[in-house]
Design an enzyme around this catalytic site. Structure first.
Site, PDB file in Angstrom:
ATOM      1  N   GLN A 107     -10.169  -3.969  -3.493  1.00  0.00           N
ATOM      2  CA  GLN A 107     -11.333  -3.827  -3.630  1.00  0.00           C
ATOM      3  C   GLN A 107     -12.803  -4.099  -4.304  1.00  0.00           C
ATOM      4  O   GLN A 107     -13.695  -4.633  -3.501  1.00  0.00           O
ATOM      5  CB  GLN A 107     -11.461  -1.877  -3.133  1.00  0.00           C
ATOM      6  CG  GLN A 107     -12.873  -1.457  -2.184  1.00  0.00           C
ATOM      7  CD  GLN A 107     -13.320  -1.732  -0.764  1.00  0.00           C
ATOM      8  OE1 GLN A 107     -11.861  -1.727   0.010  1.00  0.00           O
ATOM      9  NE2 GLN A 107     -14.013  -1.900  -0.782  1.00  0.00           N
TER      10      GLN A 107
ATOM     11  N   ASP B  98     -17.474   7.292  -1.422  1.00  0.00           N
ATOM     12  CA  ASP B  98     -15.793   6.821  -0.732  1.00  0.00           C
ATOM     13  C   ASP B  98     -15.903   8.457  -0.197  1.00  0.00           C
ATOM     14  O   ASP B  98     -16.450   9.585  -0.674  1.00  0.00           O
ATOM     15  CB  ASP B  98     -14.475   6.434  -1.802  1.00  0.00           C
ATOM     16  CG  ASP B  98     -13.456   6.101  -0.568  1.00  0.00           C
ATOM     17  OD1 ASP B  98     -13.752   5.625  -0.075  1.00  0.00           O
ATOM     18  OD2 ASP B  98     -12.851   6.287  -1.742  1.00  0.00           O
TER      19      ASP B  98
ATOM     20  N   CYS C  76     -16.436   1.483   0.804  1.00  0.00           N
ATOM     21  CA  CYS C  76     -14.858   0.723   0.708  1.00  0.00           C
ATOM     22  C   CYS C  76     -14.563   0.530   2.312  1.00  0.00           C
ATOM     23  O   CYS C  76     -14.143  -0.210   3.191  1.00  0.00           O
ATOM     24  CB  CYS C  76     -13.766   1.013  -0.138  1.00  0.00           C
ATOM     25  SG  CYS C  76     -13.406   2.286   0.631  1.00  0.00           S
TER      26      CYS C  76
ATOM     27  N   ARG D 111       0.882  -1.189   0.298  1.00  0.00           N
ATOM     28  CA  ARG D 111       0.047   0.069  -0.101  1.00  0.00           C
ATOM     29  C   ARG D 111       0.633   1.214  -0.114  1.00  0.00           C
ATOM     30  O   ARG D 111       1.891   1.406   0.583  1.00  0.00           O
ATOM     31  CB  ARG D 111      -0.982  -0.024   1.194  1.00  0.00           C
ATOM     32  CG  ARG D 111      -1.628   1.256   1.385  1.00  0.00           C
ATOM     33  CD  ARG D 111      -2.787   1.277   2.510  1.00  0.00           C
ATOM     34  NE  ARG D 111      -3.938   0.799   2.246  1.00  0.00           N
ATOM     35  CZ  ARG D 111      -5.240   0.507   2.685  1.00  0.00           C
ATOM     36  NH1 ARG D 111      -5.672   1.341   3.563  1.00  0.00           N
ATOM     37  NH2 ARG D 111      -5.887  -0.008   1.589  1.00  0.00           N
TER      38      ARG D 111
ATOM     39  N   HIS E 254      -7.528   0.813  -6.047  1.00  0.00           N
ATOM     40  CA  HIS E 254      -7.341   0.265  -5.279  1.00  0.00           C
ATOM     41  C   HIS E 254      -8.479  -1.055  -5.785  1.00  0.00           C
ATOM     42  O   HIS E 254      -9.485  -1.419  -4.878  1.00  0.00           O
ATOM     43  CB  HIS E 254      -8.919   0.716  -4.127  1.00  0.00           C
ATOM     44  CG  HIS E 254      -8.576   0.376  -2.515  1.00  0.00           C
ATOM     45  ND1 HIS E 254      -7.652  -1.254  -2.169  1.00  0.00           N
ATOM     46  CD2 HIS E 254      -9.020   0.423  -1.708  1.00  0.00           C
ATOM     47  CE1 HIS E 254      -8.107  -1.329  -1.696  1.00  0.00           C
ATOM     48  NE2 HIS E 254      -8.611  -0.567  -0.952  1.00  0.00           N
TER      49      HIS E 254
ATOM     50  N   ARG F  19     -13.757  -8.488   2.224  1.00  0.00           N
ATOM     51  CA  ARG F  19     -12.315  -8.445   1.892  1.00  0.00           C
ATOM     52  C   ARG F  19     -11.304  -9.618   2.107  1.00  0.00           C
ATOM     53  O   ARG F  19     -10.305 -10.165   1.242  1.00  0.00           O
ATOM     54  CB  ARG F  19     -11.359  -7.450   2.375  1.00  0.00           C
ATOM     55  CG  ARG F  19     -12.224  -5.626   2.015  1.00  0.00           C
ATOM     56  CD  ARG F  19     -12.135  -5.395   0.679  1.00  0.00           C
ATOM     57  NE  ARG F  19     -10.257  -5.334   0.540  1.00  0.00           N
ATOM     58  CZ  ARG F  19      -9.896  -4.711   0.758  1.00  0.00           C
ATOM     59  NH1 ARG F  19     -10.340  -3.346   1.969  1.00  0.00           N
ATOM     60  NH2 ARG F  19      -8.698  -4.628   0.646  1.00  0.00           N
TER      61      ARG F  19
HETATM   62  N1   CP Z   1     -11.418  -0.350   2.475  1.00  0.00           N
HETATM   63  C1   CP Z   1     -10.191  -0.026   3.024  1.00  0.00           C
HETATM   64  O1   CP Z   1      -8.725  -0.946   2.040  1.00  0.00           O
HETATM   65  O2   CP Z   1     -10.044  -0.440   4.139  1.00  0.00           O
HETATM   66  P1   CP Z   1      -8.626   0.488   4.844  1.00  0.00           P
HETATM   67  O3   CP Z   1      -8.313   1.420   4.791  1.00  0.00           O
HETATM   68  O4   CP Z   1      -9.061   0.202   5.869  1.00  0.00           O
HETATM   69  O5   CP Z   1      -7.374  -0.926   4.095  1.00  0.00           O
HETATM   70  N1  NVA Z   2      -9.973   6.593  -1.177  1.00  0.00           N
HETATM   71  C1  NVA Z   2      -9.732   6.159   0.187  1.00  0.00           C
HETATM   72  C2  NVA Z   2      -9.867   4.658   0.522  1.00  0.00           C
HETATM   73  C3  NVA Z   2      -8.949   4.455   1.447  1.00  0.00           C
HETATM   74  C4  NVA Z   2      -9.790   2.321   1.439  1.00  0.00           C
HETATM   75  C5  NVA Z   2      -8.234   7.032  -0.026  1.00  0.00           C
HETATM   76  O1  NVA Z   2      -7.451   6.531  -0.562  1.00  0.00           O
HETATM   77  O2  NVA Z   2      -8.084   7.303   1.672  1.00  0.00           O
END
Ligand code: CP
Ligand code: NVA
Length: 302
Positions: free
Chosen positions: A132, A217, A257, A102, A129, A285
């Site tokens: 997701q 989101d 998400c 990440r 992502h 997930r």
């Molecule tokens: N939806 C998602 O990726 O959540 P986290 O940021 O908690 O991993």
């Molecule tokens: N769009 C959000 C998703 C978090 C899971 C971010 O990137 O922070």
């Protein structure tokens, strides 16, 4: 070597097979059965941004598959002291079986994957992502069957999750209507490749009209915290509230998400309402990613 950096790394058949397997994993898990398919396999997880769901689902998933997951943060690895991603990739390739990352820049995960001889999974970048979307589609298929030909409304920021929805609209052949304020549209190159499966519409109500699935989101993603005030103004009319949700089909589902901000992008009564499947979506997930790990770990070593 197959990686999963974007939804487009899978064919439509592969994507469908993975989420079908994810549903099987969910049933097994609920029956108290987990199969140790990958004893002694290790997944390294590099997190340069915060996470609850992604971290726990991959870590618990590896445990359930009989393997192990390592949490690596820049503050306690040499990455934080400037060791290049490519060097880290070559070292980890000698020691573990797969890597989940990440991070911020999508180029940096691509560089890592290019230097890696083991599968690399995108656990979120500024651009995409994809994990997701495996969970979201598994959830939709479990509740409503195949999503082909259905209409999905995306309300809000044209962000990483939105870009992955665009890729998935093309792959699984559904219609995606996106309502985002000027200046917050999705990535043009991603949009262009989706062709007729995706339309930008001028208002959230138009996007939601008779939709089968409504998705939103946060207004400020990780890394955009300094833009919070500006974004709160730009997105003021983009809340998914009860009135807006009522414009969708009666049996429409609501997804997010998570984490969610009640009273901003979604009202509490929608998030907690009957049409919301956000808790199963989050739970999936775990199962969708176990299926992804199985798909990637079963390929022959490069
Ligand atoms: N939806 C998602 O990726 O959540 P986290 O940021 O908690 O991993
Ligand atoms: N769009 C959000 C998703 C978090 C899971 C971010 O990137 O922070």
């Amino acid at each position: 070597m197959r990686h999963f950096l974007s939804v487009t790394d899978l064919s439509s058949d592969e994507f469908r097979a993975i989420i079908k397997r994810g549903s099987e994993f969910r049933k097994q898990f609920e029956a108290g059965e987990t199969e140790a398919l990958f004893p002694r396999k290790t997944l390294a997880m590099i997190f340069e941004k915060s996470s609850t769901r992604t971290r726990v689902s991959f870590e618990a998933g590896m445990t359930q598959l009989g393997g192990h997951a390592l949490y690596l943060s820049p503050s306690d690895t040499q990455l934080g002291r400037g060791e290049p991603m490519e060097d880290t990739a070559r070292v980890l390739s000698q020691m573990v079986d797969a890597v989940m990352i990440r991070t911020f820049s999508h180029d940096s995960i691509k560089n890592f994957a290019n230097a890696s001889s083991i599968p690399v999974i995108n656990g979120l970048t500024d651009l995409f992502h994809p994990c997701q979307l495996l969970a979201d589609m598994q959830t939709y298929f479990d509740y409503r069957g195949d999503i082909q030909g259905k209409t999905v409304a995306w309300i809000g920021d044209g962000n990483n999750v939105c870009n992955s929805f665009i890729n998935t609209a093309k792959l699984l052949d559904f219609q995606l209507r996106i309502a985002s304020p000027t200046g917050y549209l999705p990535e043009p190159g991603v949009l262009k490749k989706a062709g007729d499966n995706v339309a930008l519409v001028s208002s959230p109500d138009e996007a939601v009209d008779a939709a089968d699935l409504v998705v939103t989101d946060v207004w400020s993603s990780m890394g955009q915290e300094s833009e919070n005030n500006k974004r709160t103004v730009a997105f003021a009319d983009y809340c998914v509230n009860k009135e807006r949700m009522a414009l969708a089909k009666k049996d429409a589902l609501f997804m997010h998400c998570l984490p969610a901000h009640r009273g901003e992008e979604v009202d509490a009564d929608v998030l907690e309402g009957k049409q919301s499947v956000v808790w199963d979506e989050a739970g999936n997930r775990l199962h969708a990613q176990k299926a992804l790990l199985e798909f990637l770990l079963n390929q022959p070593k490069a």
